[in-house]
Design a protein around this motif. Structure first.
Motif, mmCIF file in Angstrom:
data_model
loop_
_atom_site.group_PDB
_atom_site.id
_atom_site.type_symbol
_atom_site.label_atom_id
_atom_site.label_comp_id
_atom_site.label_asym_id
_atom_site.label_seq_id
_atom_site.Cartn_x
_atom_site.Cartn_y
_atom_site.Cartn_z
ATOM 1 N N LYS A 22 0.873 -1.174 0.000
ATOM 2 C CA LYS A 22 0.000 0.000 0.000
ATOM 3 C C LYS A 22 0.908 1.220 0.000
ATOM 4 N N LEU A 23 0.914 1.935 -1.128
ATOM 5 C CA LEU A 23 1.782 3.105 -1.256
ATOM 6 C C LEU A 23 1.297 4.252 -0.390
ATOM 7 N N GLN A 24 2.237 4.908 0.273
ATOM 8 C CA GLN A 24 1.952 6.129 1.009
ATOM 9 C C GLN A 24 2.144 7.299 0.044
ATOM 10 N N THR A 25 1.939 8.504 0.495
ATOM 11 C CA THR A 25 2.015 9.684 -0.377
ATOM 12 C C THR A 25 3.354 9.760 -1.101
ATOM 13 N N CYS A 26 4.452 9.635 -0.371
ATOM 14 C CA CYS A 26 5.779 9.692 -1.007
ATOM 15 C C CYS A 26 5.955 8.544 -1.997
ATOM 16 N N GLY A 27 5.449 7.375 -1.674
ATOM 17 C CA GLY A 27 5.545 6.215 -2.554
ATOM 18 C C GLY A 27 4.790 6.414 -3.856
ATOM 19 N N LYS A 28 3.661 7.094 -3.792
ATOM 20 C CA LYS A 28 2.890 7.383 -5.011
ATOM 21 C C LYS A 28 3.661 8.330 -5.926
ATOM 22 N N ILE A 29 4.351 9.291 -5.343
ATOM 23 C CA ILE A 29 5.184 10.210 -6.132
ATOM 24 C C ILE A 29 6.331 9.432 -6.767
ATOM 25 N N VAL A 30 6.964 8.560 -6.002
ATOM 26 C CA VAL A 30 8.060 7.736 -6.517
ATOM 27 C C VAL A 30 7.569 6.887 -7.683
ATOM 28 N N GLN A 31 6.420 6.257 -7.531
ATOM 29 C CA GLN A 31 5.872 5.412 -8.596
ATOM 30 C C GLN A 31 5.639 6.221 -9.877
ATOM 31 N N GLU A 32 5.060 7.392 -9.732
ATOM 32 C CA GLU A 32 4.803 8.249 -10.897
ATOM 33 C C GLU A 32 6.109 8.576 -11.625
ATOM 34 N N LYS A 33 7.142 8.915 -10.884
ATOM 35 C CA LYS A 33 8.423 9.299 -11.494
ATOM 36 C C LYS A 33 9.126 8.094 -12.112
ATOM 37 N N ILE A 34 9.018 6.925 -11.485
ATOM 38 C CA ILE A 34 9.617 5.720 -12.077
ATOM 39 C C ILE A 34 8.947 5.404 -13.409
ATOM 40 N N LYS A 35 7.625 5.480 -13.446
ATOM 41 C CA LYS A 35 6.897 5.197 -14.697
ATOM 42 C C LYS A 35 7.280 6.186 -15.798
ATOM 43 N N ASN A 36 7.615 7.407 -15.424
ATOM 44 C CA ASN A 36 7.992 8.416 -16.417
ATOM 45 C C ASN A 36 9.353 8.161 -17.047
ATOM 46 N N ILE A 37 10.194 7.346 -16.418
ATOM 47 C CA ILE A 37 11.510 7.044 -16.995
ATOM 48 C C ILE A 37 11.351 6.423 -18.379
ATOM 49 N N ASN A 38 10.352 5.566 -18.538
ATOM 50 C CA ASN A 38 10.136 4.899 -19.824
ATOM 51 C C ASN A 38 9.803 5.881 -20.943
ATOM 52 N N TYR A 39 9.286 7.046 -20.596
ATOM 53 C CA TYR A 39 8.937 8.057 -21.594
ATOM 54 C C TYR A 39 10.004 9.132 -21.727
ATOM 55 N N ALA A 40 10.782 9.329 -20.687
ATOM 56 C CA ALA A 40 11.763 10.410 -20.667
ATOM 57 C C ALA A 40 12.981 10.112 -21.532
ATOM 58 N N TYR A 41 13.340 8.848 -21.640
ATOM 59 C CA TYR A 41 14.535 8.462 -22.396
ATOM 60 C C TYR A 41 14.144 7.491 -23.491
ATOM 61 N N GLU A 42 14.633 7.745 -24.681
ATOM 62 C CA GLU A 42 14.245 6.975 -25.856
ATOM 63 C C GLU A 42 14.615 5.490 -25.753
ATOM 64 N N ASN A 43 15.761 5.185 -25.200
ATOM 65 C CA ASN A 43 16.210 3.793 -25.190
ATOM 66 C C ASN A 43 16.460 3.254 -23.779
ATOM 67 N N VAL A 44 15.714 3.795 -22.802
ATOM 68 C CA VAL A 44 15.821 3.347 -21.419
ATOM 69 C C VAL A 44 14.445 2.894 -20.955
ATOM 70 N N MET A 45 14.428 1.752 -20.256
ATOM 71 C CA MET A 45 13.142 1.226 -19.794
ATOM 72 C C MET A 45 13.305 0.595 -18.415
ATOM 73 N N VAL A 46 12.372 0.908 -17.539
ATOM 74 C CA VAL A 46 12.320 0.221 -16.246
ATOM 75 C C VAL A 46 11.478 -1.023 -16.480
ATOM 76 N N ASN A 47 12.124 -2.173 -16.469
ATOM 77 C CA ASN A 47 11.431 -3.437 -16.746
ATOM 78 C C ASN A 47 10.614 -3.918 -15.565
ATOM 79 N N GLN A 48 11.113 -3.668 -14.360
ATOM 80 C CA GLN A 48 10.431 -4.136 -13.156
ATOM 81 C C GLN A 48 10.893 -3.278 -11.995
ATOM 82 N N TYR A 49 9.998 -3.062 -11.042
ATOM 83 C CA TYR A 49 10.376 -2.310 -9.841
ATOM 84 C C TYR A 49 9.451 -2.703 -8.702
ATOM 85 N N VAL A 50 9.898 -2.388 -7.485
ATOM 86 C CA VAL A 50 9.061 -2.550 -6.309
ATOM 87 C C VAL A 50 9.396 -1.399 -5.368
ATOM 88 N N ILE A 51 8.354 -0.809 -4.793
ATOM 89 C CA ILE A 51 8.521 0.286 -3.841
ATOM 90 C C ILE A 51 8.241 -0.277 -2.449
#
Length: 170
Positions: free
Chosen positions: A57-86
């Motif tokens: 269950k993500l807390q407020t800071c965890g939700k921000i972290v999740q949003e930013k991790i998901k954005n990595i896949n869009y921010a860089y053309e050839n970089v992808m976060v394949n899997q993560y856990v907060i």
């Protein structure tokens, strides 16, 4: 004295290694003082990740972290976060740097390094929260083969279930 200590810190990165090289990288970022501010783990005996019950269950800071991790896949053309856990006080990510696109001889931006990706992620999270929540450095492991990658993926998947025994759980 403090500034002298900072200058004498040893880098944990491999010398002469190109951290923008194609491949997989296992990253762990810890919260300062290992404070449990990112998520809460709710694991009941006998319930596994495959039982379709999300133990995190993500807390407020965890939700921000999740949003930013998901954005990595869009921010860089050839970089992808394949899997993560907060986790409550740390993040595990499996980051893939793919081969650079060299179509039509076009000039593309250079591939970011793992330190640049992690620093950007930490910076964006800090900016949104209003203060830094992370330790100065992070752990990085260059994934060397498919067997190792599968083992790391399994570790990330099962990390919430093993929270009680986790060395980062204080």
């Amino acid at each position: 004295m403090y500034k002298l200590e900072l200058r004498n810190r040893k880098s944990i990165r491999l010398k002469q290694y190109d951290y923008s090289s194609q491949g997989m990288y296992f990253i762990t970022i810890c919260v300062k003082n290992r404070e449990c501010i990112l998520s809460k783990i709710n694991c009941k005996q006998g319930i596994g990740v495959d039982d379709h019950v999300d133990p995190i269950k993500l807390q407020t800071c965890g939700k921000i972290v999740q949003e930013k991790i998901k954005n990595i896949n869009y921010a860089y053309e050839n970089v992808m976060v394949n899997q993560y856990v907060i986790m409550p006080n740390h993040i595990h990510m499996l980051i893939e740097i793919k081969e650079k696109d060299r179509k039509n001889g076009s000039m593309r931006a250079s591939t970011p390094t793992i330190p640049q990706i992690v620093n950007a992620l930490k910076g964006l999270i800090t900016k949104q929260i209003g203060f830094s929540i992370f330790q100065r450095n992070y752990y990085e492991h260059i994934v060397r083969n498919e067997k190792e990658c599968l083992k790391i993926q399994e570790y990330i998947k099962n990390n919430p279930l093993n929270w009680e025994e986790d060395e980062l759980n204080m």
